[in-house]
Design an enzyme around this catalytic site. Sequence first.
Site, mmCIF file in Angstrom:
data_model
loop_
_atom_site.group_PDB
_atom_site.id
_atom_site.type_symbol
_atom_site.label_atom_id
_atom_site.label_comp_id
_atom_site.label_asym_id
_atom_site.label_seq_id
_atom_site.Cartn_x
_atom_site.Cartn_y
_atom_site.Cartn_z
ATOM 1 N N ASP A 157 9.969 -1.384 2.034
ATOM 2 C CA ASP A 157 8.882 -0.657 1.387
ATOM 3 C C ASP A 157 9.511 0.310 0.368
ATOM 4 O O ASP A 157 10.734 0.475 0.294
ATOM 5 C CB ASP A 157 7.985 0.063 2.411
ATOM 6 C CG ASP A 157 6.613 0.380 1.803
ATOM 7 O OD1 ASP A 157 6.448 0.262 0.576
ATOM 8 O OD2 ASP A 157 5.691 0.754 2.562
HETATM 9 C C1 BGC Z 1 3.282 1.301 0.221
HETATM 10 C C2 BGC Z 1 3.270 -0.215 0.148
HETATM 11 C C3 BGC Z 1 3.206 -0.661 -1.291
HETATM 12 C C4 BGC Z 1 4.354 -0.053 -2.060
HETATM 13 C C5 BGC Z 1 4.425 -0.482 -3.514
HETATM 14 C C6 BGC Z 1 4.286 1.916 -0.730
HETATM 15 O O1 BGC Z 1 4.115 3.289 -0.845
HETATM 16 O O2 BGC Z 1 3.546 1.693 1.550
HETATM 17 O O3 BGC Z 1 2.196 -0.723 0.905
HETATM 18 O O4 BGC Z 1 3.228 -2.072 -1.338
HETATM 19 O O5 BGC Z 1 4.231 1.357 -2.025
HETATM 20 O O6 BGC Z 1 3.434 0.098 -4.274
#
Ligand code: BGC
Length: 764
Positions: free
Chosen positions: A304
């Site tokens: 993530d």
């Molecule tokens: C979130 C993810 C997301 C990623 C990219 C993160 O803060 O937890 O779900 O896909 O950002 O935007």
Amino acid sequence: MSTHPSCPSRLYRLAHTCLGALLFSASVIAQDLALLEEEDEQIEALLERMTLEEKAGQLTALADNIRSLNPHTNPDVNQRRADELLAEVRAGRVGVLFNGRGIKGARLAQHAAAEESRMKIPLLFAGDVIHGYRTVFPIPLAEAASFEPELAERTARVAAVEATAGGLHWNFAPMVDIARDQRWGRVAEGSGEDVYLGKLFAAARVRGYQGKSLASEDSVLATPKHFAAYGAVSGGLDYNTVEISPQTLREVHLPPFRAAFDAGALSVMTSFNEINGVPATANYELLTTILRDEWGFKGFVVSDYTADMELIAHGFAENPREATKLAFLAGVDMSMQSGYYVRYLPELVRSGEIPMTTLDQSVRRVLRLKKALGLFDDPYRSLDPEREAVDLKRPEHRALAREAARRSIVLLRNENELLPLSKSTKIALIGPFADDRQNLHGPWTLFADEQEAITVAEGIAAALDDPSLLQVVKGSDFEAPLPDGIDAAVQAANEADVVVLAIGETQQMSGEAQSRTNIVVPAAQQRLAEALSETGKPLVVLLRNGRALALQGAVRDADAILVTWFLGSETGTAVADVLFGDYNPSGRLPVSFPIEPGQQPFFYNHKRTGRPYVEGGPPQFKARYREAPYAALYPFGHGLSYSKFKYGPVRLSATTLPWDGFIDVSAEITNVSERAGEEVVQLYIHDRVASLTRPVRELKGFRKIYLEPGASTVVSFRLTREDLQFVGPDLQWVAEPGAFDVWIAPSSTAGTPSTFVLEGKPSS
Ligand code: BGC
């Protein structure tokens, strides 16, 4: 009222679509897996020529600030300047750009990668398309309330068509985290509290996103996230610690991922949380032992957003270099946004701390997926400005948004059959959400335009016989009173036949990092509801929410309550469809609404305890709170219709289920009302005695049926030993002989159980 005249044939068609989809997904798996397994000369030749930096570049995803960005998410993305990023792309130091918007910039970036870089490896464009791209569908939690995975497959398909028209190849969705604590803001992004429902929706969304082949121009690679147990954060606090038994991890939180992989998903995103002391993003057991060794996953793992960097804040890695090493060796193939992999992997390989073969294996996985997506044949795949102009404006996409939205609405309560309203009713539409356009979409809509969405007031005005029957008054702001707001609202209420009160949570109150301690309607809005209730006018509450809420006072006691979540582009039309009975509501709760906020975490399939409180029995020294029983106000599976359905007794084909056999469980359902409608018939079981205690009930099947007035149908479910399995003391799935209760019921607390016995394994 025209309740779904086309319904029977529609359901028939759905059955066919589902079958077709299953066949598709099987072929996707076969075809795409072959690409991932067979040695590929082109990729091997690339690997031989690539420098360590170029390899690490392929394992690096960065926010796309070459294209125009939404300033509300990941704000630090704006810090890198576009030309710097283009230089990185040309140098082969980045393999993926995410959350950029528009074809023009994407073509520029792709040119830099596929034509100006040394290895000419195309970029992969990724994005968070959580519930629609330009056309916004209901938030995933709302869509789960339809209890129609097929519907989610169709909306995911349209989202993929639009996302690829906008130049994306890879979707950071579906979010498949099971959420049993409604304080957690990300409940909104998933399918709720139940594993069975969660598995079906996870698989359906993967099928929808990936389509019939990854190589198709309108397919996006799906990413079940967040691996794993992100929904189990302590106290419902986003990013918090997870302390969990290995059984609960495997039985509740992992199965939706497995279902997504079985449906063909070939990437997965790690979660931010730690699990029992080990952050998921450096968790070898999760990312290698379970994912690769046990499940044989062939795709790639992405961290993530900066989750590898966060190993330092967790207190698990001392510095960036160590964080890189721990994440990579645990099984994270690609790093999102920290830039750590491109900075530290080359040196870690040179020093011998990371074997070159392991690095090559990760790069191979990524390149194979790029190839499976067709990017090696055509780097400009999905980067067609003409398609962008056409596919982002299709009326059939809006029609599906309306269908999905009305199917997601849940009617919690309807005293004296107040709903549906006649179209000649004089309505006072009151509340901060009445004519608001900023909170229709819900969290995570980076690519949509809220100006294109339909407000509640617009939808109701258009449906009424005469728009002047509608008076709209705000009454209160979202979290603060308005000067004279209540007076104006009361005056409008007194002049109307019915008050429709649009209240609840703003979209900033749910989603990432939006945990709440007190899951109630904000106080200013609650005060407005109390004042309106005192007018004595019939009161309909339209609840806007991204999670289950604890309803209090006048909101709880309103004559009618419709849960409208965040419904997306067609909010107003869908709400009007249900309010006036052009659509007979059929949604059911995918999360339990508690009596009090302090009950969290609360979910229907909890354990029994040694001192269960029995309704009507003595409360002393029983498992209950002083203020509330251990029960929901509205349980999982609950939802009313304008029709009324009667459940006949549960019939079993036998009272014993042989070890290798089956048992059929059925009940006759009759529409005892004058309206045609849909009912979600639910099958639950309870294992009475086991070597590890079992939940009071578990959903094992459901069927959404349509019945004409007075019509009956027998709904039948087949149970085998497999449906009775749980994760036993040795972490293996096991079914234990003995007695089981079984219900066919309209919710997780309704109905009367029957009993059958699972026989032991015959001795051979
Ligand atoms: C979130 C993810 C997301 C990623 C990219 C993160 O803060 O937890 O779900 O896909 O950002 O935007």
